[in-house]
Design a protein around this motif. Structure first.
Motif, PDB file in Angstrom:
ATOM      1  N   GLN A  63      11.752   3.382  -0.220  1.00  0.00           N
ATOM      2  CA  GLN A  63      12.278   3.457   1.145  1.00  0.00           C
ATOM      3  C   GLN A  63      13.714   2.922   1.217  1.00  0.00           C
ATOM      4  OE1 GLN A  63      10.332   4.539   3.908  1.00  0.00           O
ATOM      5  NE2 GLN A  63       8.864   5.151   2.344  1.00  0.00           N
ATOM      6  N   GLY A  64      14.289   2.607   0.058  1.00  0.00           N
ATOM      7  CA  GLY A  64      15.647   2.061   0.039  1.00  0.00           C
ATOM      8  C   GLY A  64      15.715   0.604   0.455  1.00  0.00           C
ATOM      9  N   VAL A  65      14.581  -0.107   0.326  1.00  0.00           N
ATOM     10  CA  VAL A  65      14.522  -1.516   0.751  1.00  0.00           C
ATOM     11  C   VAL A  65      14.286  -2.407  -0.474  1.00  0.00           C
ATOM     12  CG1 VAL A  65      13.237  -3.203   2.147  1.00  0.00           C
ATOM     13  CG2 VAL A  65      13.661  -0.896   3.036  1.00  0.00           C
ATOM     14  N   TYR A  66      14.982  -3.541  -0.495  1.00  0.00           N
ATOM     15  CA  TYR A  66      14.814  -4.521  -1.571  1.00  0.00           C
ATOM     16  C   TYR A  66      14.149  -5.770  -0.989  1.00  0.00           C
ATOM     17  CZ  TYR A  66      15.930  -7.504  -5.552  1.00  0.00           C
ATOM     18  OH  TYR A  66      15.838  -8.349  -6.635  1.00  0.00           O
ATOM     19  N   LEU A  67      13.143  -6.292  -1.706  1.00  0.00           N
ATOM     20  CA  LEU A  67      12.375  -7.431  -1.188  1.00  0.00           C
ATOM     21  C   LEU A  67      12.702  -8.723  -1.932  1.00  0.00           C
ATOM     22  CD1 LEU A  67       8.802  -5.801  -1.061  1.00  0.00           C
ATOM     23  CD2 LEU A  67      10.469  -5.967   0.795  1.00  0.00           C
ATOM     24  N   CYS A  68      12.758  -9.812  -1.198  1.00  0.00           N
ATOM     25  CA  CYS A  68      12.842 -11.152  -1.775  1.00  0.00           C
ATOM     26  C   CYS A  68      11.701 -11.981  -1.187  1.00  0.00           C
ATOM     27  CB  CYS A  68      14.164 -11.836  -1.416  1.00  0.00           C
ATOM     28  SG  CYS A  68      15.584 -11.133  -2.266  1.00  0.00           S
ATOM     29  N   LEU A  69      11.101 -12.792  -2.014  1.00  0.00           N
ATOM     30  CA  LEU A  69      10.008 -13.638  -1.525  1.00  0.00           C
ATOM     31  C   LEU A  69      10.042 -14.970  -2.262  1.00  0.00           C
ATOM     32  CD1 LEU A  69       6.366 -12.386  -0.915  1.00  0.00           C
ATOM     33  CD2 LEU A  69       6.850 -14.699  -1.622  1.00  0.00           C
ATOM     34  N   ALA A  70       9.936 -16.040  -1.512  1.00  0.00           N
ATOM     35  CA  ALA A  70       9.861 -17.374  -2.120  1.00  0.00           C
ATOM     36  C   ALA A  70       8.652 -18.100  -1.533  1.00  0.00           C
ATOM     37  CB  ALA A  70      11.130 -18.168  -1.838  1.00  0.00           C
ATOM     38  N   HIS A  71       7.915 -18.798  -2.387  1.00  0.00           N
ATOM     39  CA  HIS A  71       6.749 -19.550  -1.921  1.00  0.00           C
ATOM     40  C   HIS A  71       6.665 -20.866  -2.672  1.00  0.00           C
ATOM     41  CE1 HIS A  71       2.713 -20.503  -0.568  1.00  0.00           C
ATOM     42  NE2 HIS A  71       2.868 -19.550   0.328  1.00  0.00           N
ATOM     43  N   SER A  72       6.064 -21.825  -2.006  1.00  0.00           N
ATOM     44  CA  SER A  72       5.900 -23.149  -2.608  1.00  0.00           C
ATOM     45  C   SER A  72       4.620 -23.232  -3.419  1.00  0.00           C
ATOM     46  CB  SER A  72       5.808 -24.220  -1.513  1.00  0.00           C
ATOM     47  OG  SER A  72       6.971 -24.238  -0.741  1.00  0.00           O
ATOM     48  N   LYS A  73       4.631 -24.133  -4.401  1.00  0.00           N
ATOM     49  CA  LYS A  73       3.390 -24.600  -5.016  1.00  0.00           C
ATOM     50  C   LYS A  73       3.416 -26.117  -4.911  1.00  0.00           C
ATOM     51  CE  LYS A  73       5.129 -24.623  -9.754  1.00  0.00           C
ATOM     52  NZ  LYS A  73       4.919 -24.200 -11.149  1.00  0.00           N
ATOM     53  N   GLY A  74       2.238 -26.721  -4.955  1.00  0.00           N
ATOM     54  CA  GLY A  74       2.199 -28.162  -4.744  1.00  0.00           C
ATOM     55  C   GLY A  74       2.253 -28.488  -3.265  1.00  0.00           C
ATOM     56  N   ASP A  75       2.659 -29.701  -2.960  1.00  0.00           N
ATOM     57  CA  ASP A  75       2.580 -30.205  -1.579  1.00  0.00           C
ATOM     58  C   ASP A  75       3.822 -29.867  -0.749  1.00  0.00           C
ATOM     59  OD1 ASP A  75       0.271 -31.279  -2.562  1.00  0.00           O
ATOM     60  OD2 ASP A  75       0.917 -33.383  -2.429  1.00  0.00           O
ATOM     61  N   VAL A  76       3.551 -29.478   0.503  1.00  0.00           N
ATOM     62  CA  VAL A  76       4.617 -29.208   1.475  1.00  0.00           C
ATOM     63  C   VAL A  76       4.239 -29.950   2.756  1.00  0.00           C
ATOM     64  CG1 VAL A  76       5.890 -27.453   2.734  1.00  0.00           C
ATOM     65  CG2 VAL A  76       4.999 -26.931   0.449  1.00  0.00           C
ATOM     66  N   LEU A  77       5.126 -30.811   3.233  1.00  0.00           N
ATOM     67  CA  LEU A  77       4.788 -31.654   4.381  1.00  0.00           C
ATOM     68  C   LEU A  77       5.091 -30.973   5.709  1.00  0.00           C
ATOM     69  CD1 LEU A  77       6.089 -35.059   2.953  1.00  0.00           C
ATOM     70  CD2 LEU A  77       3.791 -34.023   2.764  1.00  0.00           C
ATOM     71  N   VAL A  78       4.520 -31.520   6.764  1.00  0.00           N
ATOM     72  CA  VAL A  78       4.744 -31.008   8.123  1.00  0.00           C
ATOM     73  C   VAL A  78       6.248 -30.918   8.399  1.00  0.00           C
ATOM     74  CG1 VAL A  78       4.575 -31.672  10.562  1.00  0.00           C
ATOM     75  CG2 VAL A  78       2.540 -31.737   9.099  1.00  0.00           C
ATOM     76  N   GLY A  79       6.651 -29.779   8.962  1.00  0.00           N
ATOM     77  CA  GLY A  79       8.057 -29.560   9.280  1.00  0.00           C
ATOM     78  C   GLY A  79       8.840 -28.888   8.173  1.00  0.00           C
ATOM     79  N   GLN A  80       8.236 -28.758   7.009  1.00  0.00           N
ATOM     80  CA  GLN A  80       8.929 -28.125   5.888  1.00  0.00           C
ATOM     81  C   GLN A  80       8.492 -26.668   5.734  1.00  0.00           C
ATOM     82  OE1 GLN A  80       7.818 -30.887   2.706  1.00  0.00           O
ATOM     83  NE2 GLN A  80       9.807 -31.901   2.888  1.00  0.00           N
ATOM     84  N   GLY A  81       9.310 -25.889   5.056  1.00  0.00           N
ATOM     85  CA  GLY A  81       9.024 -24.473   4.845  1.00  0.00           C
ATOM     86  C   GLY A  81       8.278 -24.242   3.542  1.00  0.00           C
ATOM     87  N   SER A  82       7.261 -23.360   3.600  1.00  0.00           N
ATOM     88  CA  SER A  82       6.474 -23.053   2.402  1.00  0.00           C
ATOM     89  C   SER A  82       6.550 -21.582   2.024  1.00  0.00           C
ATOM     90  CB  SER A  82       5.012 -23.437   2.627  1.00  0.00           C
ATOM     91  OG  SER A  82       4.470 -22.719   3.724  1.00  0.00           O
ATOM     92  N   TYR A  83       7.071 -20.764   2.932  1.00  0.00           N
ATOM     93  CA  TYR A  83       7.012 -19.320   2.717  1.00  0.00           C
ATOM     94  C   TYR A  83       8.237 -18.683   3.354  1.00  0.00           C
ATOM     95  CZ  TYR A  83       5.167 -14.550   3.658  1.00  0.00           C
ATOM     96  OH  TYR A  83       4.963 -13.200   3.764  1.00  0.00           O
ATOM     97  N   MET A  84       8.924 -17.840   2.594  1.00  0.00           N
ATOM     98  CA  MET A  84      10.093 -17.162   3.157  1.00  0.00           C
ATOM     99  C   MET A  84      10.245 -15.813   2.476  1.00  0.00           C
ATOM    100  SD  MET A  84      13.836 -18.794   3.712  1.00  0.00           S
ATOM    101  CE  MET A  84      15.294 -17.835   4.010  1.00  0.00           C
ATOM    102  N   THR A  85      10.457 -14.797   3.276  1.00  0.00           N
ATOM    103  CA  THR A  85      10.644 -13.464   2.718  1.00  0.00           C
ATOM    104  C   THR A  85      11.845 -12.806   3.374  1.00  0.00           C
ATOM    105  OG1 THR A  85       9.477 -11.436   2.135  1.00  0.00           O
ATOM    106  CG2 THR A  85       9.056 -12.305   4.326  1.00  0.00           C
ATOM    107  N   GLY A  86      12.508 -11.959   2.614  1.00  0.00           N
ATOM    108  CA  GLY A  86      13.659 -11.224   3.125  1.00  0.00           C
ATOM    109  C   GLY A  86      13.543  -9.763   2.725  1.00  0.00           C
ATOM    110  N   LEU A  87      13.756  -8.879   3.699  1.00  0.00           N
ATOM    111  CA  LEU A  87      13.732  -7.437   3.426  1.00  0.00           C
ATOM    112  C   LEU A  87      15.140  -6.906   3.692  1.00  0.00           C
ATOM    113  CD1 LEU A  87      10.841  -8.294   4.923  1.00  0.00           C
ATOM    114  CD2 LEU A  87      10.360  -5.892   4.497  1.00  0.00           C
ATOM    115  N   MET A  88      15.731  -6.286   2.678  1.00  0.00           N
ATOM    116  CA  MET A  88      17.123  -5.824   2.779  1.00  0.00           C
ATOM    117  C   MET A  88      17.188  -4.313   2.735  1.00  0.00           C
ATOM    118  SD  MET A  88      18.675  -8.286  -0.123  1.00  0.00           S
ATOM    119  CE  MET A  88      18.244 -10.019  -0.153  1.00  0.00           C
ATOM    120  N   GLY A  89      17.995  -3.762   3.613  1.00  0.00           N
ATOM    121  CA  GLY A  89      18.181  -2.315   3.608  1.00  0.00           C
ATOM    122  C   GLY A  89      19.587  -1.969   4.039  1.00  0.00           C
ATOM    123  N   ALA A  90      19.973  -0.721   3.791  1.00  0.00           N
ATOM    124  CA  ALA A  90      21.294  -0.275   4.221  1.00  0.00           C
ATOM    125  C   ALA A  90      21.398  -0.389   5.742  1.00  0.00           C
ATOM    126  CB  ALA A  90      21.532   1.161   3.765  1.00  0.00           C
TER     127      ALA A  90
END
Lengths: 145, 73
Positions: free
Chosen positions: A69-96
């Motif tokens: 579809q002409g889209v590039y994906l990025c994904l980041a995820h945590s392992k181990g402990d993540v405390l309240v207020g912190q980010g554990s999951y982030m994804t980015g979808l890029m297209g023209a």
């Protein structure tokens, strides 16, 4: 691009890297979704375990689907402990342009919730408790029942 | 030998088993009280690939992984 990092995500750095990548690839749209740990009912944080072989295969299938579809994906995820207020999951979808990236946005994020091989635990009172009631069986579950 | 690993909340040591297929594995795991309750809700991966056929053959050196329900994010 798939990244699994120990502990909380540096969401600002990820956004910076992904937006730079977007510009370098001459893509005009970056749709980002981030997940943060909420302070609910005594929750101190979450803890994650990731089964990488299956996670990489799942992501590779999505990357191919998106590429068509002409889209590039990025994904980041945590392992181990993540405390309240912190980010554990982030994804980015890029297209023209935004349209194709937005079409894939919800399906990709939803499929992640149901099929990414990640185990989530609540951290409460110094204990690590499997989030069974929020977890989803993978395809083929019950094969050995 | 086939190695069998348990992920996430299934707190069970890995096994090394002389088995030929998943039906053999099923019979062995049903005898383990700690594992049996997880089987109805768990998926199976062989060498990192999910399988859906209980007749899938196994060969020496294969790694079988038992995967209970997941939740990322």
């Amino acid at each position: 691009m798939l990244e699994v990092v120990e502990g909380a995500l540096n969401t600002n750095a990820l956004y910076g890297a992904w937006s730079k990548l977007c510009v370098e690839q001459n893509l005009g749209a970056l749709c980002v979704f981030s997940g943060f740990v909420r302070p609910e009912e005594g929750l101190e944080g979450l803890s994650f375990e990731v089964f990488m072989p299956l996670f990489e295969a799942w992501f590779g299938t999505w990357q191919e689907r998106a590429k068509a579809q002409g889209v590039y994906l990025c994904l980041a995820h945590s392992k181990g402990d993540v405390l309240v207020g912190q980010g554990s999951y982030m994804t980015g979808l890029m297209g023209a342009h935004r349209q194709k990236a937005l079409e894939l946005y919800a399906p990709f994020i939803e499929d992640f919730k149901h099929n990414a091989p990640i185990y989530k635990y609540d951290l409460r009172n110094g204990q690590k408790i499997y989030a069974k009631d929020r977890s989803h069986p993978l395809k083929g579950s019950g094969l050995l029942q | 030998m086939v190695s069998v690993r348990f992920l996430g909340p299934i707190k069970e040591e890995s096994l090394e088993l002389d088995i030929a297929n998943l039906k053999d594995l099923r019979a062995i795991l049903h005898e383990k009280a700690q594992i049996k309750p997880w089987l109805a809700m768990s998926a199976v991966a062989i060498n990192g690939v999910l399988v859906e056929d209980a007749n899938t053959p196994l060969k020496a050196g294969d790694e079988v992984v038992i995967l209970p329900p997941v939740c990322g994010g």
